[in-house]
Design an enzyme around this catalytic site. Structure first.
Site, PDB file in Angstrom:
ATOM      1  N   ASN A 160      -7.117 -16.911 -38.026  1.00  0.00           N
ATOM      2  CA  ASN A 160      -6.649 -17.527 -36.777  1.00  0.00           C
ATOM      3  C   ASN A 160      -5.797 -16.586 -35.928  1.00  0.00           C
ATOM      4  O   ASN A 160      -5.748 -16.710 -34.707  1.00  0.00           O
ATOM      5  CB  ASN A 160      -5.932 -18.851 -37.039  1.00  0.00           C
ATOM      6  N   LYS A 183      -7.035  -7.289 -47.496  1.00  0.00           N
ATOM      7  CA  LYS A 183      -8.313  -7.982 -47.353  1.00  0.00           C
ATOM      8  C   LYS A 183      -8.212  -8.954 -46.179  1.00  0.00           C
ATOM      9  O   LYS A 183      -7.513  -9.961 -46.252  1.00  0.00           O
ATOM     10  CB  LYS A 183      -8.676  -8.757 -48.624  1.00  0.00           C
ATOM     11  N   GLY A 239      -2.240 -18.248 -45.521  1.00  0.00           N
ATOM     12  CA  GLY A 239      -3.403 -19.115 -45.679  1.00  0.00           C
ATOM     13  C   GLY A 239      -2.986 -20.482 -46.174  1.00  0.00           C
ATOM     14  O   GLY A 239      -1.847 -20.907 -45.969  1.00  0.00           O
ATOM     15  N   SER A 240      -3.880 -21.157 -46.846  1.00  0.00           N
ATOM     16  CA  SER A 240      -3.623 -22.529 -47.268  1.00  0.00           C
ATOM     17  C   SER A 240      -2.654 -22.578 -48.447  1.00  0.00           C
ATOM     18  O   SER A 240      -2.567 -21.635 -49.245  1.00  0.00           O
ATOM     19  CB  SER A 240      -4.935 -23.209 -47.666  1.00  0.00           C
ATOM     20  N   ALA A 242      -3.022 -24.467 -51.016  1.00  0.00           N
ATOM     21  CA  ALA A 242      -3.812 -24.533 -52.245  1.00  0.00           C
ATOM     22  C   ALA A 242      -4.151 -23.137 -52.758  1.00  0.00           C
ATOM     23  O   ALA A 242      -4.002 -22.839 -53.953  1.00  0.00           O
ATOM     24  CB  ALA A 242      -5.092 -25.332 -51.998  1.00  0.00           C
ATOM     25  N   GLU A 261       3.060 -17.250 -46.404  1.00  0.00           N
ATOM     26  CA  GLU A 261       3.180 -18.170 -45.268  1.00  0.00           C
ATOM     27  C   GLU A 261       1.995 -19.107 -45.385  1.00  0.00           C
ATOM     28  O   GLU A 261       0.847 -18.717 -45.174  1.00  0.00           O
ATOM     29  CB  GLU A 261       3.169 -17.396 -43.954  1.00  0.00           C
ATOM     30  N   ARG A 289      -2.697 -24.624 -28.378  1.00  0.00           N
ATOM     31  CA  ARG A 289      -2.888 -23.179 -28.456  1.00  0.00           C
ATOM     32  C   ARG A 289      -3.891 -22.871 -29.560  1.00  0.00           C
ATOM     33  O   ARG A 289      -3.851 -23.464 -30.638  1.00  0.00           O
ATOM     34  CB  ARG A 289      -1.552 -22.485 -28.735  1.00  0.00           C
ATOM     35  N   GLU A 470       8.840 -13.283 -42.504  1.00  0.00           N
ATOM     36  CA  GLU A 470       8.164 -12.170 -41.848  1.00  0.00           C
ATOM     37  C   GLU A 470       8.761 -11.959 -40.473  1.00  0.00           C
ATOM     38  O   GLU A 470       9.283 -12.877 -39.852  1.00  0.00           O
ATOM     39  CB  GLU A 470       6.663 -12.451 -41.747  1.00  0.00           C
TER      40      GLU A 470
END
Length: 490
Positions: A160, A183, A239-240, A242, A261, A289, A470
């Site tokens: 994103n 990655k 990312g997620s 999970a 995050e 957004r 961050e």
């Protein structure tokens, strides 16, 4: 190079970047990258697996032995040059980002500039990695604490913000004297690879920045290796929640430093005392957004009963006036496609679930005729806590409105989530502002403001939304170790 009419052809690399070289996967495998606006193939990149990643880790470890000995000034010079090159080429880099991600070109260019800011910021922070002289406990001793690079850093970044999420992580690590194996998301590898080209032009030594591209099928094995390799000292992941939990388990085997995050479920609260114009403007910015595909997007919009009807009316009008769905390269577009069909299906499910449980659909609610990955900007009212759009992160252009009566009630509802990334509220009651800012259980809080990100500010969540920060002066701390030194015999 692949031919892409709307992207920066000269920057579209179809090879991964390891040890300063453009390389293929050892087995020759590749996967295609498509434009989510029209599903046309942009090109292909190597589908790298465990063997390829292991080599990248080894090259990064070898490069680390030299890079960690460079001075802060030397690292700063390279990062500043990298920043300048990104800024000089910002439009072409943004075109590539729009082609693979779909966001409007203006938003993409804004992201590139925002991301470049981390290169500049950490170029400066490299020279402020101060230690401490500690008052001695004995006349014959001197004591100090110094900061040193933690080592090779494995990084996994999302689609994103495929440019800014790389620079926010990698610039901090490289400034600290670490090397990186990264990655990128399989949907958006080209934004990572163009940054490698510009880093190379800036004089980044081979092996300091490495990018391994892999398909969704190979991603779990690559992530597992990064987490379990004894040569990798730290992992940074966006990312997620999970996936973050899986990486945490895998990293435990070698006691990795972890920076994460993760997902959000941001409340956006409008009190009766709020400035209505500002609240509507803030909601539009915080909700729509990137077509609602950010971790800090307003996911649950709480509106106090005294202002509810007026707010909903004004928000509906603003959506009609300001939102234009279409291809990101169209100058009128404000809402690009969702990243893929799975994203569309999730948004569709959330809307259907809400309506089936009694929510009112005032606007949108279905796929947009612009293409398979487009969804209409949607407005739901009468949303309740049992609905999926309340409990889960929608990650799409759906404004879910919840009416509330009291401050205590909305605070309880806002905090009733395992996520704790971002929260927003609008109020002109000063005492209420202090209470809410302190009691909202989120790492980022916007007060009368819907756009809260910046390179100077600490970005990160609490609860299940992450570990660490961050950006800001705190961001470099994720990539350093503090070493205590005691000198005797004085």
């Amino acid at each position: 190079m692949a031919a892409v009419s709307t992207a920066a052809n000269s920057f579209l690399h179809e090879k991964a970047y390891v040890n300063g070289q453009w390389v293929d996967a050892k087995n020759g495998a590749t996967f295609q990258v498509t434009n989510p606006a029209n599903d046309k193939v942009l090109g292909k990149v190597p589908d790298m697996g465990v063997d390829d990643t292991q080599e990248a880790i080894q090259k990064a470890y070898t490069a680390l032995q030299t890079w960690k000995l460079t001075t802060a000034k030397e690292r700063s010079v390279i990062l500043k040059k990298w920043f300048s090159l990104v800024m000089e080429n910002q439009l072409e880099v943004a075109k590539l980002l729009t082609a693979e991600n779909g966001k409007p070109l203006k938003e993409a260019q804004g992201e590139v500039v925002y991301g470049a800011g981390f290169l500049e910021w950490f170029a400066e922070e490299a020279r402020r990695m101060y230690g401490d002289i500690i008052p001695t406990t004995a006349a014959s001793k001197r004591m100090m604490a110094i900061k040193q690079p933690i080592g090779v850093c494995g990084m996994i970044t999302p689609w994103n913000f495929p440019s800014a999420m790389i620079t926010r992580k990698a610039a901090a690590a490289i400034a600290a004297g670490c090397s990186v194996v990264l990655k990128p998301a399989e949907d958006t590898p080209y934004s990572a690879l163009v940054l490698c080209e510009l880093a190379q032009q800036a004089g980044m030594p081979p092996g300091v920045l490495n990018v391994v591209t892999s398909s969704r099928a190979n991603a779990p094995a690559v992530g597992k290796l990064l987490c379990e390799s004894p040569l990798v000292a730290a992992i940074s992941f966006t990312g997620s929640s999970a996936t973050g939990k899986i990486l945490l388990q895998q990293g435990a085997s070698t006691v990795k430093r972890m920076s994460m995050e993760l997902g959000g479920n941001a409340p956006f609260i409008v009190f009766n005392s709020a400035d209505l114009d500002k609240a509507v403007s803030g909601a539009m910015a915080a909700k729509f957004r990137a077509s609602g595909q950010t971790c800090i997007c307003a996911n649950r919009i709480f509106v106090q009963e005294g202002i509810h009807e007026a707010f909903v009316k004004r928000l509906s009008e603003a959506m009609d006036k300001d939102l234009r769905v279409g291809d990101g390269f169209s100058p009128d577009t404000t809402q690009g496609p969702l990243i893929n069909v799975k994203g569309v299906e999730k948004v569709e499910l959330h809307v259907q679930d809400a309506v089936s449980q009694g929510a009112s659909l005032l606007k949108g609610g279905k796929r947009h005729p612009a293409g398979d990955n487009f969804f209409e900007p949607t407005l739901l009212t009468a949303v309740t806590p049992g609905m999926r759009c309340f409990k889960e992160e929608t990650f799409g252009p759906v404004a879910s409105i919840i009416k509330f009566k009291t401050e205590a009630e909305v605070l309880t509802m806002a905090n009733a989530t395992p996520a704790g990334l971002a929260g927003y509220f609008y109020s002109n009651d000063l005492a209420q502002i202090w209470r809410m800012a302190e009691q909202l259980e989120f790492g980022l809080v916007g007060v009368n403001e819907g756009l809260i990100s910046g390179v100077e500010f600490p970005f990160g969540g609490v609860k299940e939304s992450g570990i660490g920060r961050e950006g800001s002066k705190y961001g470099i701390d994720e990539y350093v170790e503090v070493k205590y030194i005691c000198m005797g015999g004085i």
